[in-house]
Design a protein around this motif. Structure first.
Motif, short mmCIF file in Angstrom:
data_model
loop_
_atom_site.label_atom_id
_atom_site.label_comp_id
_atom_site.label_asym_id
_atom_site.label_seq_id
_atom_site.Cartn_x
_atom_site.Cartn_y
_atom_site.Cartn_z
N ARG A 1 0.82 -1.21 0.00
CA ARG A 1 0.00 0.00 0.00
C ARG A 1 0.86 1.26 0.00
O ARG A 1 0.57 2.23 -0.71
CB ARG A 1 -0.93 0.01 1.21
CG ARG A 1 -2.11 -0.95 1.10
CD ARG A 1 -2.90 -0.99 2.39
NE ARG A 1 -4.14 -1.73 2.25
CZ ARG A 1 -4.92 -2.08 3.26
NH1 ARG A 1 -4.56 -1.73 4.51
NH2 ARG A 1 -6.03 -2.74 3.07
N TYR B 1 -7.24 5.51 -2.88
CA TYR B 1 -8.13 4.44 -2.42
C TYR B 1 -7.35 3.13 -2.40
O TYR B 1 -6.65 2.82 -3.35
CB TYR B 1 -9.36 4.29 -3.32
CG TYR B 1 -10.19 3.12 -2.88
CD1 TYR B 1 -10.85 3.16 -1.66
CD2 TYR B 1 -10.26 1.95 -3.63
CE1 TYR B 1 -11.56 2.06 -1.20
CE2 TYR B 1 -10.97 0.85 -3.18
CZ TYR B 1 -11.62 0.92 -1.96
OH TYR B 1 -12.31 -0.17 -1.49
N CYS C 1 -7.61 -0.86 -2.24
CA CYS C 1 -8.51 -2.00 -2.43
C CYS C 1 -7.72 -3.28 -2.23
O CYS C 1 -6.65 -3.46 -2.82
CB CYS C 1 -9.10 -1.97 -3.84
SG CYS C 1 -10.34 -3.27 -4.14
N ASP C 2 -8.21 -4.18 -1.40
CA ASP C 2 -7.54 -5.47 -1.22
C ASP C 2 -7.65 -6.30 -2.50
O ASP C 2 -8.64 -6.21 -3.23
CB ASP C 2 -8.16 -6.23 -0.05
CG ASP C 2 -7.71 -5.70 1.29
OD1 ASP C 2 -6.81 -4.83 1.31
OD2 ASP C 2 -8.24 -6.15 2.32
N SER D 1 -11.38 -0.25 8.58
CA SER D 1 -10.88 -0.85 7.35
C SER D 1 -10.46 0.25 6.38
O SER D 1 -11.25 1.15 6.06
CB SER D 1 -11.96 -1.71 6.69
OG SER D 1 -11.57 -2.10 5.39
N CYS E 1 -10.17 -0.07 3.37
CA CYS E 1 -10.93 -0.29 2.13
C CYS E 1 -12.27 0.42 2.13
O CYS E 1 -12.96 0.44 1.11
CB CYS E 1 -11.15 -1.78 1.91
SG CYS E 1 -9.64 -2.75 1.80
N TYR F 1 -18.27 -1.17 -1.46
CA TYR F 1 -17.21 -2.17 -1.40
C TYR F 1 -17.80 -3.56 -1.31
O TYR F 1 -18.77 -3.78 -0.59
CB TYR F 1 -16.32 -1.90 -0.18
CG TYR F 1 -15.02 -2.68 -0.18
CD1 TYR F 1 -14.11 -2.56 -1.21
CD2 TYR F 1 -14.71 -3.55 0.87
CE1 TYR F 1 -12.91 -3.26 -1.20
CE2 TYR F 1 -13.51 -4.25 0.89
CZ TYR F 1 -12.62 -4.09 -0.16
OH TYR F 1 -11.44 -4.79 -0.15
N ARG G 1 -16.73 -7.13 -0.18
CA ARG G 1 -15.70 -7.93 0.48
C ARG G 1 -15.97 -9.41 0.23
O ARG G 1 -17.03 -9.92 0.57
CB ARG G 1 -15.66 -7.65 1.98
CG ARG G 1 -14.57 -8.46 2.66
CD ARG G 1 -14.32 -8.08 4.10
NE ARG G 1 -13.72 -6.77 4.27
CZ ARG G 1 -12.46 -6.47 3.97
NH1 ARG G 1 -11.69 -7.39 3.43
NH2 ARG G 1 -11.99 -5.27 4.18
#
Length: 205
Positions: free
Chosen positions: A41, A54, A56-57, A132, A134, A180, A182
């Protein structure tokens, strides 16, 4: 701008990224030796050119209108950060967990412009604080100014990042949208019993 950090992958991830990036200058692919999520990141944040960041995983998804709507509100209201919600996508029916679904469902609507501290307090009071990375976008200038770099080598690095980012923010907003998605799959950090511990206000008071 889509920055993809190939964190020392040993599967076909890099080839998949290169296929998506071919002929599309929105993509930037950065490869590094495996160093973990925090370093990945931070690498992306160092190379970013946009106004907002932003994170994002890699195994999750974002609604296709999410960044447009978030940027419009953040730009209009000159926000340091803006928060939003998630919905869960379970790998199979056996994994469906009502407790996890409720954990990600904020019922209250936090309209208006808040300081980060006041929004954190309101969410903690309502047991709706979700640490989080995210679930927010952050102004890059604010990220750099307040040294919001992720701590390398730890699990749940989002806990420290979200707390520090909210604590120092003067202008924070919120959208109720479940932007989002997940992905809940077996044997991940997020779904292990030891890892998943919902945070409540009584634990922190």
């Amino acid at each position: 701008e889509i920055i993809c950090v190939n964190d020392g992958s040993t599967d076909e991830s890099l080839h998949i990224l290169e296929r998506y990036a071919k002929g599309d200058n929105h993509f930037v692919i950065l490869s590094q030796e495996n160093a973990g999520l925090s370093v990945a990141r931070n690498t992306g944040a160092k190379f970013a050119k946009g106004e907002y960041l932003y994170f994002c995983d890699s195994d999750d998804m974002l609604q296709d209108i999410a960044l447009e709507k978030l940027y419009e509100k953040a730009k209009k209201e000159n926000l340091d950060m803006i928060f939003f919600n998630a919905k869960l996508l379970f790998q199979n029916e056996e994994m469906v967990d009502e407790g996890k679904i409720k954990y990600y469902e904020r019922k209250n609507n936090y309209e208006g412009i808040w300081t980060g501290k006041s929004l954190m307090h309101a969410m903690l009071e309502n047991n709706e604080y979700l640490p989080s990375a995210c679930l927010s976008i952050v102004k890059k200038e604010y990220f750099y100014k307040n040294n919001l770099w992720f701590i390398p080598g730890i699990l749940h690095e989002d806990q420290v990042y979200t707390f520090k980012a909210m604590y120092d923010a003067d202008r924070v907003g919120y959208l109720k949208n479940k932007f989002y998605i997940r992905r809940m799959r077996s044997n991940s950090i997020m779904t292990s019993n030891k890892a998943f511990t919902p945070v409540s206000y009584t634990h922190l008071r």
